[in-house]
Design a protein around this motif. Structure first.
Motif, PDB file in Angstrom:
ATOM      1  N   GLU A 233     -35.948  43.757   5.218  1.00 29.18           N
ATOM      2  CA  GLU A 233     -34.741  44.352   4.761  1.00 29.18           C
ATOM      3  C   GLU A 233     -34.544  45.589   6.025  1.00 29.18           C
ATOM      4  O   GLU A 233     -35.705  46.125   6.332  1.00 29.18           O
ATOM      5  CB  GLU A 233     -35.266  44.322   3.285  1.00 29.18           C
ATOM      6  N   ILE A 234     -32.777  45.856   5.571  1.00 31.95           N
ATOM      7  CA  ILE A 234     -33.099  46.377   6.851  1.00 31.95           C
ATOM      8  C   ILE A 234     -31.196  46.905   5.892  1.00 31.95           C
ATOM      9  O   ILE A 234     -30.526  46.162   5.460  1.00 31.95           O
ATOM     10  CB  ILE A 234     -32.352  46.230   7.562  1.00 31.95           C
ATOM     11  N   ALA A 235     -30.794  48.498   5.995  1.00 37.22           N
ATOM     12  CA  ALA A 235     -29.510  48.600   5.259  1.00 37.22           C
ATOM     13  C   ALA A 235     -29.174  49.692   6.654  1.00 37.22           C
ATOM     14  O   ALA A 235     -29.389  50.231   6.653  1.00 37.22           O
ATOM     15  CB  ALA A 235     -29.947  48.592   4.403  1.00 37.22           C
ATOM     16  N   LEU A 236     -27.698  49.905   7.229  1.00 34.80           N
ATOM     17  CA  LEU A 236     -27.852  50.212   8.274  1.00 34.80           C
ATOM     18  C   LEU A 236     -26.069  51.154   7.259  1.00 34.80           C
ATOM     19  O   LEU A 236     -25.086  50.864   7.270  1.00 34.80           O
ATOM     20  CB  LEU A 236     -26.752  49.852   9.775  1.00 34.80           C
ATOM     21  N   GLY A 237     -26.472  52.153   7.048  1.00 35.49           N
ATOM     22  CA  GLY A 237     -24.813  52.679   6.628  1.00 35.49           C
ATOM     23  C   GLY A 237     -23.816  53.159   6.882  1.00 35.49           C
ATOM     24  O   GLY A 237     -23.737  53.103   8.739  1.00 35.49           O
ATOM     25  N   ALA A 238     -22.523  53.098   6.340  1.00 35.59           N
ATOM     26  CA  ALA A 238     -21.181  52.961   7.152  1.00 35.59           C
ATOM     27  C   ALA A 238     -21.008  55.030   8.234  1.00 35.59           C
ATOM     28  O   ALA A 238     -20.428  55.108   9.156  1.00 35.59           O
ATOM     29  CB  ALA A 238     -20.085  53.086   6.546  1.00 35.59           C
ATOM     30  N   ALA A 239     -22.313  55.917   7.735  1.00 39.47           N
ATOM     31  CA  ALA A 239     -21.756  57.232   7.854  1.00 39.47           C
ATOM     32  C   ALA A 239     -22.351  57.637   9.036  1.00 39.47           C
ATOM     33  O   ALA A 239     -22.320  58.268   9.862  1.00 39.47           O
ATOM     34  CB  ALA A 239     -22.494  57.867   6.067  1.00 39.47           C
ATOM     35  N   ALA A 240     -23.260  56.442   9.844  1.00 37.63           N
ATOM     36  CA  ALA A 240     -23.508  56.714  11.059  1.00 37.63           C
ATOM     37  C   ALA A 240     -23.690  55.709  11.913  1.00 37.63           C
ATOM     38  O   ALA A 240     -23.571  54.342  11.282  1.00 37.63           O
ATOM     39  CB  ALA A 240     -25.215  57.500  11.033  1.00 37.63           C
ATOM     40  N   PRO A 241     -23.636  55.629  13.232  1.00 39.94           N
ATOM     41  CA  PRO A 241     -23.249  54.596  14.083  1.00 39.94           C
ATOM     42  C   PRO A 241     -24.282  53.181  14.123  1.00 39.94           C
ATOM     43  O   PRO A 241     -25.818  54.225  14.047  1.00 39.94           O
ATOM     44  CB  PRO A 241     -23.388  55.372  15.619  1.00 39.94           C
ATOM     45  N   ALA A 242     -24.633  52.877  14.066  1.00 41.35           N
ATOM     46  CA  ALA A 242     -25.051  51.996  13.750  1.00 41.35           C
ATOM     47  C   ALA A 242     -26.763  51.436  14.384  1.00 41.35           C
ATOM     48  O   ALA A 242     -27.187  50.873  14.041  1.00 41.35           O
ATOM     49  CB  ALA A 242     -24.769  50.630  13.277  1.00 41.35           C
ATOM     50  N   GLU A 243     -26.104  51.284  15.854  1.00 38.96           N
ATOM     51  CA  GLU A 243     -26.825  50.751  16.241  1.00 38.96           C
ATOM     52  C   GLU A 243     -28.077  52.008  17.006  1.00 38.96           C
ATOM     53  O   GLU A 243     -29.504  51.770  16.974  1.00 38.96           O
ATOM     54  CB  GLU A 243     -26.380  50.754  17.930  1.00 38.96           C
ATOM     55  N   PRO A 244     -27.526  53.136  17.426  1.00 36.30           N
ATOM     56  CA  PRO A 244     -28.459  54.455  16.863  1.00 36.30           C
ATOM     57  C   PRO A 244     -29.196  54.473  16.052  1.00 36.30           C
ATOM     58  O   PRO A 244     -30.510  55.157  16.134  1.00 36.30           O
ATOM     59  CB  PRO A 244     -27.555  55.977  17.843  1.00 36.30           C
ATOM     60  N   LEU A 245     -28.587  53.890  14.938  1.00 33.62           N
ATOM     61  CA  LEU A 245     -29.536  54.347  13.706  1.00 33.62           C
ATOM     62  C   LEU A 245     -30.433  52.919  13.655  1.00 33.62           C
ATOM     63  O   LEU A 245     -31.644  53.594  12.843  1.00 33.62           O
ATOM     64  CB  LEU A 245     -28.166  54.286  12.475  1.00 33.62           C
ATOM     65  N   ALA A 246     -29.632  51.987  13.903  1.00 33.16           N
ATOM     66  CA  ALA A 246     -31.273  50.672  13.406  1.00 33.16           C
ATOM     67  C   ALA A 246     -32.091  51.271  14.996  1.00 33.16           C
ATOM     68  O   ALA A 246     -33.098  50.422  14.923  1.00 33.16           O
ATOM     69  CB  ALA A 246     -30.443  49.950  13.928  1.00 33.16           C
TER      70      ALA A 246
ATOM     71  N   PRO B  37     -30.867  39.659   9.788  1.00 27.67           N
ATOM     72  CA  PRO B  37     -29.674  38.834  10.734  1.00 27.67           C
ATOM     73  C   PRO B  37     -29.771  39.377  12.074  1.00 27.67           C
ATOM     74  O   PRO B  37     -29.222  40.054  12.150  1.00 27.67           O
ATOM     75  CB  PRO B  37     -28.448  39.043   9.967  1.00 27.67           C
ATOM     76  N   ALA B  38     -28.986  38.247  12.961  1.00 32.40           N
ATOM     77  CA  ALA B  38     -28.165  38.574  14.049  1.00 32.40           C
ATOM     78  C   ALA B  38     -27.382  39.562  14.104  1.00 32.40           C
ATOM     79  O   ALA B  38     -26.076  39.124  14.941  1.00 32.40           O
ATOM     80  CB  ALA B  38     -27.931  37.111  14.755  1.00 32.40           C
ATOM     81  N   ASP B  39     -27.696  41.098  13.662  1.00 31.57           N
ATOM     82  CA  ASP B  39     -26.407  41.311  14.081  1.00 31.57           C
ATOM     83  C   ASP B  39     -26.251  41.873  15.538  1.00 31.57           C
ATOM     84  O   ASP B  39     -27.609  42.832  15.840  1.00 31.57           O
ATOM     85  CB  ASP B  39     -26.205  42.537  12.831  1.00 31.57           C
ATOM     86  N   GLY B  40     -25.452  43.257  15.896  1.00 29.73           N
ATOM     87  CA  GLY B  40     -25.215  43.427  17.350  1.00 29.73           C
ATOM     88  C   GLY B  40     -26.325  44.326  17.062  1.00 29.73           C
ATOM     89  O   GLY B  40     -27.095  44.194  18.283  1.00 29.73           O
ATOM     90  N   ALA B  41     -26.096  45.361  16.639  1.00 29.22           N
ATOM     91  CA  ALA B  41     -26.913  46.741  15.954  1.00 29.22           C
ATOM     92  C   ALA B  41     -28.586  46.369  16.139  1.00 29.22           C
ATOM     93  O   ALA B  41     -29.280  46.739  16.650  1.00 29.22           O
ATOM     94  CB  ALA B  41     -26.858  47.777  15.232  1.00 29.22           C
ATOM     95  N   VAL B  42     -28.965  45.249  15.967  1.00 24.78           N
ATOM     96  CA  VAL B  42     -29.907  44.971  15.132  1.00 24.78           C
ATOM     97  C   VAL B  42     -30.788  44.173  16.729  1.00 24.78           C
ATOM     98  O   VAL B  42     -32.066  44.838  17.100  1.00 24.78           O
ATOM     99  CB  VAL B  42     -30.263  43.945  13.708  1.00 24.78           C
ATOM    100  N   LEU B  43     -29.762  43.549  17.396  1.00 23.20           N
ATOM    101  CA  LEU B  43     -30.479  43.104  18.817  1.00 23.20           C
ATOM    102  C   LEU B  43     -30.316  43.911  19.401  1.00 23.20           C
ATOM    103  O   LEU B  43     -31.295  43.594  20.323  1.00 23.20           O
ATOM    104  CB  LEU B  43     -29.396  42.040  18.870  1.00 23.20           C
ATOM    105  N   ALA B  44     -29.362  44.433  20.168  1.00 20.46           N
ATOM    106  CA  ALA B  44     -29.527  45.999  20.517  1.00 20.46           C
ATOM    107  C   ALA B  44     -31.061  46.554  20.546  1.00 20.46           C
ATOM    108  O   ALA B  44     -31.300  47.323  21.524  1.00 20.46           O
ATOM    109  CB  ALA B  44     -28.145  46.645  20.663  1.00 20.46           C
TER     110      ALA B  44
ATOM    111  N   THR C  91     -25.218  28.754   6.447  1.00 24.87           N
ATOM    112  CA  THR C  91     -25.066  29.261   8.398  1.00 24.87           C
ATOM    113  C   THR C  91     -24.158  30.481   8.843  1.00 24.87           C
ATOM    114  O   THR C  91     -24.042  30.638  10.632  1.00 24.87           O
ATOM    115  CB  THR C  91     -24.988  27.289   9.051  1.00 24.87           C
ATOM    116  N   ALA C  92     -23.868  31.313   7.479  1.00 27.45           N
ATOM    117  CA  ALA C  92     -22.402  31.420   8.265  1.00 27.45           C
ATOM    118  C   ALA C  92     -23.720  32.595   9.087  1.00 27.45           C
ATOM    119  O   ALA C  92     -24.299  33.397   9.009  1.00 27.45           O
ATOM    120  CB  ALA C  92     -21.840  32.603   6.924  1.00 27.45           C
ATOM    121  N   PRO C  93     -22.152  33.425  10.675  1.00 29.35           N
ATOM    122  CA  PRO C  93     -22.960  34.186  11.033  1.00 29.35           C
ATOM    123  C   PRO C  93     -23.438  35.902  10.520  1.00 29.35           C
ATOM    124  O   PRO C  93     -22.697  36.370   9.744  1.00 29.35           O
ATOM    125  CB  PRO C  93     -21.797  35.002  11.557  1.00 29.35           C
ATOM    126  N   GLY C  94     -24.549  36.011  10.482  1.00 33.29           N
ATOM    127  CA  GLY C  94     -24.977  37.350   9.567  1.00 33.29           C
ATOM    128  C   GLY C  94     -25.712  37.447   8.302  1.00 33.29           C
ATOM    129  O   GLY C  94     -26.383  37.835   7.654  1.00 33.29           O
TER     130      GLY C  94
END
Length: 315
Positions: free
Chosen positions: A228-241, A262-269, A303-306
């Protein structure tokens, strides 16, 4: 003697406990069931010669659809049969009864997870695909610098409110996620994410405000699941991940790390910070069956993205 298929009763509890302890050794199935609302009405049993030989539990849960709307979904779990009673059609009969009960209960569709899809396919459930990444944990030489100054620490019981807020915001419109209640956070989530086997890592910004978290479950064989993961909006997602994954890589065991996110951009990066090498596999343990909803609507959700269904929402 004729087999009786019916809802569970209070005097079935000892037999159910024994059945589930054998079928799901080490999993907190009974603890979760004991806290489930209307648990007897939502549990179906096969009784042969006065003995419970097979059982399943169906629990209505609020899940987000492909559009982000909340639907009532019949979640099926705790399916088990005594070894001496297998191959006699008990699970199929209980599934048919569960379909009738969930339909009458107003469930839009049904969700379950299994490693043995055959019997469920025969009753109308269909598998769906979720990507899973696995590989060895990244070491200090292979992991790029996190790129975020977040402080990452182990979450405590006192952080529950902060975790819930991050979860609710991250999943506000995410298909397949469960709308967690205060009771879920008090009982269900701590049961699945027990401190003895689980690390919940909380990231805080320079001011000490919670900005994200990640959950790792450790297994005796050295395997670690990132569930499980949760990335808050208060910080840039990729650096936080990256910061969370760097801490997760340090906590992971020496064996394989499996990533169920989920195959979100920040997670994959950020994956190279967690995995020295990554292989992707097609997880098809999830199964869905339309009830009041159309098959197309159900397929769009799973099958929805994310789309993601977190382990802490297991039923």
């Amino acid at each position: 003697m004729t087999v009786e298929y019916r809802t569970a009763r209070r005097d079935d509890e000892i037999a159910l406990s024994a059945l589930w302890a054998t079928a799901f050794a080490g999993a907190p199935v009974e603890d979760l069931w004991a806290a489930a609302p209307e648990r007897h009405r939502h549990t179906l049993v096969a009784v042969d010669d006065g003995h419970v030989v097979s059982a399943l539990h169906h629990q209505p849960r609020p899940l987000r659809s492909a559009t982000g709307a909340v639907e009532r979904v019949g979640c099926v779990g705790s399916v088990a049969t005594l070894s001496r009673a297998r191959g006699r059609g008990h699970v199929r009969a209980l599934l048919a009864a569960a379909v009738r009960a969930m339909t009458a209960d107003g469930c839009a569709w049904s969700l379950l997870f299994t490693d043995t899809p055959g019997v469920y396919e025969g009753e109308g459930w269909r598998t769906f695909s979720r990507p899973t990444w696995h590989g060895p944990p990244a070491g200090e030489t292979s992991a790029p610098r996190p790129g975020h100054e977040a402080r990452v620490r182990t979450a405590l019981a006192a952080d529950r409110t902060a975790l819930a807020a991050l979860h609710d915001a991250y999943d506000a419109h995410r298909p397949l996620t469960t709308v967690r209640t205060a009771d879920d956070w008090a009982h269900r989530v701590p049961t699945w994410y027990a401190p003895a086997t689980t690390d919940t890592l909380l990231a805080e910004d320079a001011a000490g405000r919670p900005v994200g978290y990640v959950v790792l479950r450790r297994h005796r064989d050295g395997t670690t699941d990132v569930d499980e993961i949760a990335l808050g909006a208060a910080a840039p997602a990729e650096p936080l991940a990256r910061a969370l994954f760097a801490a997760a890589a340090e906590r992971a065991g020496p064996g394989t790390v499996r990533v169920h996110l989920p195959a979100d951009g920040a997670v994959l990066a950020a994956l190279p910070v967690l995995l020295a090498e990554a292989w992707v596999t097609d997880d098809r343990t999830g199964m869905a069956r339309p009830l009041h909803a159309t098959a197309a609507a159900v397929r769009a959700t799973v099958t929805a993205p994310g789309a993601a269904h977190w382990y802490g929402d297991s039923f």
